[in-house]
Write a protein that holds these residues in place. Structure first.
Motif, PDB file in Angstrom:
ATOM      1  N   TYR A  45       9.317  -2.335  13.178  1.00 23.54           N
ATOM      2  CA  TYR A  45       8.785  -2.873  11.917  1.00 23.54           C
ATOM      3  C   TYR A  45       7.551  -2.087  11.465  1.00 23.54           C
ATOM      4  O   TYR A  45       7.435  -1.699  10.305  1.00 23.54           O
ATOM      5  N   GLN A  46       6.656  -1.828  12.409  1.00 27.10           N
ATOM      6  CA  GLN A  46       5.429  -1.101  12.088  1.00 27.10           C
ATOM      7  C   GLN A  46       5.750   0.336  11.659  1.00 27.10           C
ATOM      8  O   GLN A  46       5.132   0.852  10.720  1.00 27.10           O
ATOM      9  N   ALA A  47       6.720   0.970  12.309  1.00 27.49           N
ATOM     10  CA  ALA A  47       7.107   2.335  11.931  1.00 27.49           C
ATOM     11  C   ALA A  47       7.725   2.340  10.531  1.00 27.49           C
ATOM     12  O   ALA A  47       7.438   3.237   9.715  1.00 27.49           O
ATOM     13  N   SER A  48       8.571   1.339  10.253  1.00 26.99           N
ATOM     14  CA  SER A  48       9.193   1.266   8.920  1.00 26.99           C
ATOM     15  C   SER A  48       8.150   1.026   7.837  1.00 26.99           C
ATOM     16  O   SER A  48       8.201   1.629   6.762  1.00 26.99           O
ATOM     17  N   LEU A  49       7.188   0.142   8.106  1.00 28.53           N
ATOM     18  CA  LEU A  49       6.131  -0.118   7.129  1.00 28.53           C
ATOM     19  C   LEU A  49       5.248   1.111   6.941  1.00 28.53           C
ATOM     20  O   LEU A  49       4.767   1.372   5.836  1.00 28.53           O
ATOM     21  N   ILE A  54       2.591   4.133  -1.094  1.00 24.16           N
ATOM     22  CA  ILE A  54       2.280   3.553  -2.392  1.00 24.16           C
ATOM     23  C   ILE A  54       1.418   4.571  -3.132  1.00 24.16           C
ATOM     24  O   ILE A  54       0.570   5.229  -2.537  1.00 24.16           O
ATOM     25  N   GLU A  55       1.667   4.665  -4.423  1.00 27.93           N
ATOM     26  CA  GLU A  55       0.947   5.652  -5.226  1.00 27.93           C
ATOM     27  C   GLU A  55      -0.553   5.458  -5.088  1.00 27.93           C
ATOM     28  O   GLU A  55      -1.068   4.339  -5.173  1.00 27.93           O
ATOM     29  N   GLY A  56      -1.285   6.503  -4.819  1.00 26.15           N
ATOM     30  CA  GLY A  56      -2.735   6.477  -4.685  1.00 26.15           C
ATOM     31  C   GLY A  56      -3.196   6.352  -3.231  1.00 26.15           C
ATOM     32  O   GLY A  56      -4.399   6.251  -2.981  1.00 26.15           O
ATOM     33  N   ASP A  57      -2.256   6.349  -2.291  1.00 19.23           N
ATOM     34  CA  ASP A  57      -2.626   6.254  -0.874  1.00 19.23           C
ATOM     35  C   ASP A  57      -3.318   7.516  -0.394  1.00 19.23           C
ATOM     36  O   ASP A  57      -2.961   8.631  -0.775  1.00 19.23           O
ATOM     37  N   ASP A  61      -3.711   5.667   4.891  1.00 16.20           N
ATOM     38  CA  ASP A  61      -3.612   4.318   4.320  1.00 16.20           C
ATOM     39  C   ASP A  61      -2.314   3.609   4.690  1.00 16.20           C
ATOM     40  O   ASP A  61      -2.308   2.409   4.986  1.00 16.20           O
ATOM     41  N   ALA A  62      -1.202   4.327   4.673  1.00 13.22           N
ATOM     42  CA  ALA A  62       0.099   3.708   4.974  1.00 13.22           C
ATOM     43  C   ALA A  62       0.132   3.193   6.416  1.00 13.22           C
ATOM     44  O   ALA A  62       0.614   2.083   6.685  1.00 13.22           O
ATOM     45  N   ALA A  66       0.281  -0.711   7.531  1.00 14.85           N
ATOM     46  CA  ALA A  66       1.403  -1.148   8.373  1.00 14.85           C
ATOM     47  C   ALA A  66       0.885  -1.902   9.605  1.00 14.85           C
ATOM     48  O   ALA A  66       1.433  -2.933   9.995  1.00 14.85           O
ATOM     49  N   LYS A  67      -0.178  -1.373  10.206  1.00 20.65           N
ATOM     50  CA  LYS A  67      -0.749  -2.026  11.393  1.00 20.65           C
ATOM     51  C   LYS A  67      -1.311  -3.402  11.031  1.00 20.65           C
ATOM     52  O   LYS A  67      -1.110  -4.375  11.770  1.00 20.65           O
TER      53      LYS A  67
END
Length: 172
Positions: A45-49, A54-57, A61-62, A66-67
């Motif tokens: 789940y964490q890897a997929s998230l 998202i634009e502006g990251d 940030d991703a 996710a964490k």
């Protein structure tokens, strides 16, 4: 009579010899399997998230998002691991309070009885000692009876009376 729960366990089952050990082992295994499933799902789940941008990251940030989003699931996994440890405590606390405690108290009672018996023996020894002390004082009152080696004759009454001053002069 105890109510039967969903898994078929009752308090009567737990009170049988090794009942808590069997129950604890069963629950530990079940909880460990659940924790392993949650852990695997958490990583996936964490890897997929983490792959969702998202634009502006900014660069990290991703991954951070996710964490943070997976934190409740990580908490669930952590608590399941703690529940595995707590399941073992079911048996250890039962053993400590209901198996070992009566044995410990029996040992303490036995030790107390031995101590009391020894104390009573000392009392009679003290009485004997006081009698010995009284006879020793009586002997001193009659005078100091001993030869040069410090031996006291069998019947000190028949020997000549020696005073303390005589004893000091003889020793000097």
């Amino acid at each position: 009579m105890s109510q039967t729960n969903r898994n078929g366990w009752t308090s009567d089952h737990l009170l049988k010899p090794n009942g808590t050990a069997l129950f604890a082992a069963q629950q530990r295994e079940r909880l460990r399997q659940m924790a392993n499933e949650v852990q695997g799902l958490l990583h996936e789940y964490q890897a997929s998230l983490g792959e969702i941008r998202i634009e502006g990251d900014k660069p990290w940030d991703a991954k951070v998002r996710a964490k943070r989003a997976a934190k409740p699931m990580a908490s669930l996994e952590k608590h399941l691991r703690q529940a595995v440890v707590d399941a073992e405590r079911i048996h250890t606390s039962y053993t400590r309070f209901y198996v070992e405690l009566p044995l410990k108290r029996a040992e303490q009672a036995k030790a107390k009885e031995l101590k009391k018996a020894a104390k009573d023996g000392i009392r009679s020894g003290r009485e004997q000692q006081s009698l010995n002390t009284a006879s020793a004082l009586h002997g001193i009152g009659q005078g100091v009876y001993s030869d040069q080696n410090g031996n006291v004759p069998e019947n000190p009454q028949k020997t000549e009376s020696v005073s303390f001053l005589d004893f000091l002069q003889k020793g000097a």
